[in-house]
Enzyme design. Structure first.
Site, mmCIF file in Angstrom:
data_model
loop_
_atom_site.group_PDB
_atom_site.id
_atom_site.type_symbol
_atom_site.label_atom_id
_atom_site.label_comp_id
_atom_site.label_asym_id
_atom_site.label_seq_id
_atom_site.Cartn_x
_atom_site.Cartn_y
_atom_site.Cartn_z
ATOM 1 N N LYS A 51 0.861 -1.180 0.000
ATOM 2 C CA LYS A 51 0.000 0.000 0.000
ATOM 3 C C LYS A 51 0.901 1.235 0.000
ATOM 4 C CE LYS A 51 -3.925 1.873 2.681
ATOM 5 N NZ LYS A 51 -4.764 1.625 3.879
ATOM 6 N N SER A 109 -9.560 1.256 3.178
ATOM 7 C CA SER A 109 -8.824 2.105 2.268
ATOM 8 C C SER A 109 -7.748 1.385 1.475
ATOM 9 C CB SER A 109 -8.170 3.248 3.051
ATOM 10 O OG SER A 109 -7.245 2.722 3.999
ATOM 11 N N SER A 141 -9.498 -1.127 7.356
ATOM 12 C CA SER A 141 -9.003 -0.792 6.022
ATOM 13 C C SER A 141 -8.337 -1.932 5.274
ATOM 14 C CB SER A 141 -8.022 0.385 6.104
ATOM 15 O OG SER A 141 -8.749 1.584 6.160
#
Lengths: 550, 523
Positions: B76, B167, B191
């Protein structure tokens, strides 16, 4: 009431200076007499008398930031060094690169615990870190990590003393409560270049460990505050937890100053910053107290503001920042678990290496002799005067010098102290040297004093030799005595000859002595010593003169 | 080849059936073919090929560093990668090349894993859709797969694809679309698990303190944990084994003893006690998800596990509590982005303050700015007690709820991961980010408040042909026990492999469909 009125002259002098600085006529409104303040008596307490109200007094609290003497910063492994090239000691964490985390430096914790112990604090075995937010270019994270809620040490006291009294030789003992000692990060430095409207930032100092020592409003004037600062400085230096050099910013003092009528609630305070010497602490605070008196006397109100001390003018001026209005939005620092220190090795829990833990008992055992204890010991052990104990302790290395001389001579410490304080310090100060830089070693001084003690040289000759030793330390004491021809004359015939010459030159004095006034003999003694360049053995000389004038 | 598990592909690499460079090249091709998913912000093609070559050199010498040597993974974009751009999907950090690797990145590289790229996300991880980043939304690979196309006819995929959740949507999409075997996300309120569930991958949020956060650009320091996404529980366990442990750079990490194997050898389902929290029957829970929850609970029960209904009475306060704490830490953590030392700097130079203001206005999106504003409000002296302190109290109550349930003998809690399957983009953006986050994190977020390990395991496809996952929550630092339970659960569920239109190797995909799911010797 023991407080004397010795401060009058100094205070009046100050008033005159205030007057000339502020261009305000107020000396008429100021007078000095002995008073009690809310907590203590202060000799130099400036105060104001007006018809409507009784006298007001100053109240002073201090916040002192002491840079922890450590090789690396509080939360990073960057080195700590004054005057290093800008931004050369900056880790990713110090520059607040995103994703970096604080890692607590054990040495800094130990320094804070030792300082806490030396200041009679309660050490919190669990303490917490908080974030204090404000935007400033030299605070790269936008917050400072500090200990707002639960600091490492609380509820201590600092005993300090200063010389007061008529001859400024009376030791005034005072004490100020220490509210807390908190660990926190130092900020970087900003250099504003107004001409090119830009700011240069040096982050070398950013993240250096600080101990903020918060003192309660127990002081009443600049002199007390300055004495407290000096004592703290000395304690920190003795502990080795802070180098304490104010000019280099290792010790920074903010003073909270207010005035009030004794017995009434404290007045609105101002915070005076940028004080970078103990002398300026006294000046800044006394100026600020006086200024607040004037403001109130003229019907105004004191504003809660931050003021800066200008050492050139000796005044305080409001700072432009909005410190007073700032809401720091404190929040617990989530990246640091609670800081645990342990009473003893036995209380260190399993799973923690006791060698890595901060153990209070262990640090207690390492505490050196503190200045207050040193002074008492010196007075008791050597029978020296309190003011001399101050000088010995306050001057770095002087006590050690003194004690080494004591060990090597038969001279009474009480006699010896004069040599250390007058001759040694006098010469050091002339050349701006530290004790450790003295060309005359304790051993050499001891040798000289032994010659004096054994009657080999007179004391006036010894002083001459001392000066020569200073200039030519490579030469031995005995060599110098010989070269300078300063050995005591104990040959009776030679002494009689000199006395003869002197008596012939002063027939009038001889008459007076013979008339019964034996005191005048001393005058003749002086003349003989002058003639003999101080080399006449005073005991023999007196005997000879007595015989010759009888 | 791309659909294999790490365990399988690792064995193939060691046996020389496959080279790391070949594998890497395949993944890079897959990334190119799935570019429309917008899963990656940066693809580190050159670096990946170089690392793969190095892995091959080791593999040829028979000196593989570990089970991850030569395995393609992605990160990420809120994990710092040395000299590789790290943006947090924000204008603020566009062009920011960190000078160091996050600890978890370094650990994977030290094991010879091959970094394919940095994955897309919501800006600074604030969101639950992966729709609010500076580089555009991430698209759910399952909206391009045949079940969805068959079951949800009439959807125009140029406009009405479904979201990945967030996310860490990019990481989930990367693993689901088979361009990475492993991806790390971050999990602050769900997330990692939320997109894991919506994209049909296994997603673990480890116990707080088990994995280092050093180098993870923070959202909420007291809740953030690096999350692990892969295509099987076993693969997740392999990665956890490599990643966990004390890090001198993160004072909140804990020491864990070395484990002999990724999963516990001894696991008997009949020893397991499963709690089903009644408060998780939340409004908005889809019928599909509820049905799966019930089905799996009875699977456990039928296999001999004890299954109890339990109560976590403070669950309903968790979202508002989270919201306050999150905003406060966000306000604080974002304070460093002032344009002075790194990242975006506004051209306005009239004063330092003006530069700060415009830099931050230009650099952050509305979501970030809104949270910063709220957080600063909550932290004001006059509000601190009413918001921050209260939220902390609630947090303790929620933690206490869990502690009580676990101390009553429950080993794991079985809950839904999300309310329903993935929403279409057009539906999702009808609500604002804050509303969405509040709705979507409802099942995942309490585990973050309490620091507990939690994992989502893909369970089945919904009526619309999109993945549904269920969550298991474990006791603090009992991550291995949680994984063992999740592994058992995974074995019982026949979750289908994804089938994308543009399969580069139809033959392989076909065999993949029929491939018997890996079963290890568990009771």
């Amino acid at each position: 009431m023991a407080a004397s009125c010795s401060g009058h002259s100094a205070m009046l002098h100050k008033c005159v200076r205030f007057k000339s600085l502020c261009n305000v006529h107020l000396c008429s409104g100021v007078f000095i007499r002995r008073i009690w303040t809310s907590r203590s008596k202060c000799q130099l307490q400036p105060k104001l008398q007006s018809k409507s109200s009784p006298q007001m007094v100053g109240v002073v609290a201090l916040e002192i930031h002491a840079q922890i003497q450590a090789t690396s910063k509080l939360f990073s492994s960057s080195r700590v060094g004054f005057s290093a090239p800008p931004n050369s000691h900056v880790s990713f964490f110090d520059a607040s690169l995103p994703g970096t985390l604080p890692v607590l430096n054990r040495r800094c914790v130990e320094a804070a615990v030792m300082t806490g112990l030396a200041l009679n604090c309660k050490i919190n075995t669990k303490s917490l870190f908080d974030r204090k937010h404000y935007f400033y270019s030299d605070l790269p994270a936008g917050y400072q990590i500090t200990q707002q809620r639960l600091p490492i040490a609380v509820s201590g006291s600092l005993s300090y003393s200063y010389l007061g009294g008529k001859k400024r030789s009376e030791v005034m003992m005072k004490s100020v409560r220490v509210r807390q000692i908190q660990l926190e990060q130092d900020s970087g430095k900003s250099l504003h270049d107004d001409q090119r409207s830009r700011t240069l930032i040096d982050l070398n100092r950013a993240g250096v460990g600080l101990m903020e020592v918060v003192m309660e409003p127990d002081m009443c004037c600049g002199e007390e505050a300055a004495a407290a600062v000096r004592e703290l400085q000395l304690i920190l230096q003795t502990l080795g937890t802070c180098q304490g050099n104010m000019a280099e910013g290792q010790l920074r003092v903010d003073a909270n100053v207010s005035v009030h009528h004794p017995g009434e609630p404290l007045g609105i305070r101002t915070e005076v910053k940028n004080i970078n010497s103990a002398r300026f602490v006294a000046r800044a605070i006394d100026y600020e107290i006086q200024r607040q008196f004037e403001v109130l006397e003229s019907g105004g109100t004191v504003l809660n503001e931050t003021r800066s001390f200008d050492s050139k003018t000796g005044t305080t001026v409001p700072m432009r920042d909005k410190e007073g209005l700032q809401d720091y939005r404190f929040m617990p620092e989530p990246n640091l678990p609670p800081l645990f220190v342990y009473e003893g090795v036995a209380s260190v829990p399993d799973g923690i290496d006791p060698a890595q833990a901060v153990v209070i008992d262990r640090l207690k055992a390492q505490l050196p002799e503190l200045p207050g204890v040193k002074r008492t010991r010196l007075m008791e052990e050597y029978g020296i005067l309190p003011e001399h104990s101050f000088t010995l302790v306050n001057e770095n290395g002087l006590m050690e010098f003194f004690e080494r001389v004591v060990q090597k001579t038969k001279t009474e410490p009480r006699k010896l102290i004069g040599w250390v304080i007058k001759e040694l310090i006098g010469n050091l100060n002339l050349q701006n040297l530290k004790v450790t830089q003295s060309p005359v070693s304790p051993e050499a001084l001891a040798q000289l004093l032994n010659l004096l003690e054994s009657g080999f040289i007179s004391s006036s000759a010894a002083k001459v030799v001392f000066q020569e030793m200073w200039k030519a330390p490579e030469k031995g004491v005995e060599q110098l005595v010989k070269e300078l021809d300063l050995e005591l004359i104990s040959d009776r015939e030679e002494l009689v000859k000199i006395c003869q010459r002197v008596l012939e030159a002063h027939p009038d004095l001889v008459q007076v002595i013979r008339g019964g006034n034996k005191k005048v003999l001393n005058k003749l003694m002086g003349s003989v010593q002058k003639e003999s360049k101080g080399r006449a053995d005073p005991v023999q000389l007196r005997k000879i003169l007595e015989e010759m004038t009888s | 080849m791309l659909g294999l598990s790490i365990k399988e592909v690792s064995a193939a690499l060691r046996e020389g059936k496959l080279s790391a460079t070949e594998l890497c090249r395949k993944c890079l091709q897959r990334i190119r073919k799935t570019r429309h998913l917008n899963a990656y912000i940066t693809v580190t093609e050159e670096l990946a090929m170089k690392q793969a070559q190095e892995a091959d050199n080791r593999l040829l010498r028979g000196e593989a560093l570990g089970p991850l040597d030569g395995i393609p993974f992605s990160m990420k974009d809120n994990f710092c990668t040395e000299r590789v751009e790290t943006t947090c999907a924000s204008r603020m950090l566009r062009g920011y090349f960190p000078p160091f690797n996050a600890t978890v990145v370094q650990k994977l590289l030290d094991q010879g894993a091959v970094l394919m790229g940095k994955t897309n996300m919501d800006e600074f991880a604030m969101g639950s859709g992966s729709t609010d980043g500076a580089f555009g939304p991430v698209r759910n690979p399952w909206s391009y797969s045949s079940p969805y196309r068959t079951l949800s006819p009439g959807t125009d995929l140029d406009f009405d694809w479904s979201i990945t959740g967030g996310s860490s949507g990019g990481s989930a999409a990367a693993v689901a679309s088979l361009s990475s075997f492993l991806a790390l996300g971050s999990d602050t309120g769900g997330s990692t698990r939320n997109p894991g569930s919506l994209c049909g991958v296994v997603a673990l949020k480890p116990s707080y303190g088990l994995l280092s956060r050093h180098g993870l650009i923070p959202l909420v320091n007291s809740m953030d944990v690096p999350g692990i996404m892969s295509r099987s529980v076993y693969d997740t366990a392999i990665a956890l084994d490599v990643l966990q442990g004390r890090d001198v750079n993160d004072s909140t990490t804990v020491h864990v003893p070395d484990s002999p194997a990724p999963l516990p050898q001894e696991f008997d389902i009949r020893d397991l006690c499963v709690g089903v929290p009644k408060e998780y029957h939340a409004p908005g829970l889809s019928a599909d998800t509820l049905a799966q929850w019930t089905r799996v609970a009875s699977l456990f029960e039928r296999a001999g596990a004890r299954v109890h209904e339990v109560s976590l009475p403070h669950t309903q306060y968790s979202i508002v509590c989270y919201h306050v704490l999150c905003c406060c830490e966000v306000a604080s953590n974002m304070a460093r982005f002032d344009g002075l030392q790194y990242g975006h700097r506004s051209a306005v130079e009239s004063s330092t303050e003006a530069m700060y203001a415009t830099t931050r206005h230009e650099g952050f999106n509305d979501v970030v700015r809104r949270r910063v504003l709220s957080g600063n409000y909550f932290l004001l002296k006059q509000n601190y007690e009413r918001y921050f302190v209260k939220a902390q109290q609630i947090r303790r109550l929620i933690t206490e709820d869990f502690r009580r349930v676990f101390s009553s003998g429950v080993d794991v809690l079985l809950t839904p991961t999300t309310l329903s399957d993935a929403a279409t983009y057009s539906d999702f953006i009808e609500e604002d980010n804050r509303t969405r986050s509040a709705q979507d994190d409802v099942f995942t977020q309490p585990a973050n408040l309490a620091g507990l390990p939690a994992i989502t395991v893909p369970t089945s496809l919904s009526a619309r042909g999109l993945p549904i996952g269920l969550q298991l929550i474990g006791q603090h630092l009992q991550d291995r026990k949680l994984l063992a339970a999740a592994h058992w659960m995974e074995q019982q569920l026949d979750f289908p492999r994804i089938r994308l239109d543009e399969e580069d190797d139809p033959q392989e995909t076909k065999s993949g469909w029929n491939r018997e799911r890996e079963r290890t010797s568990v009771a």
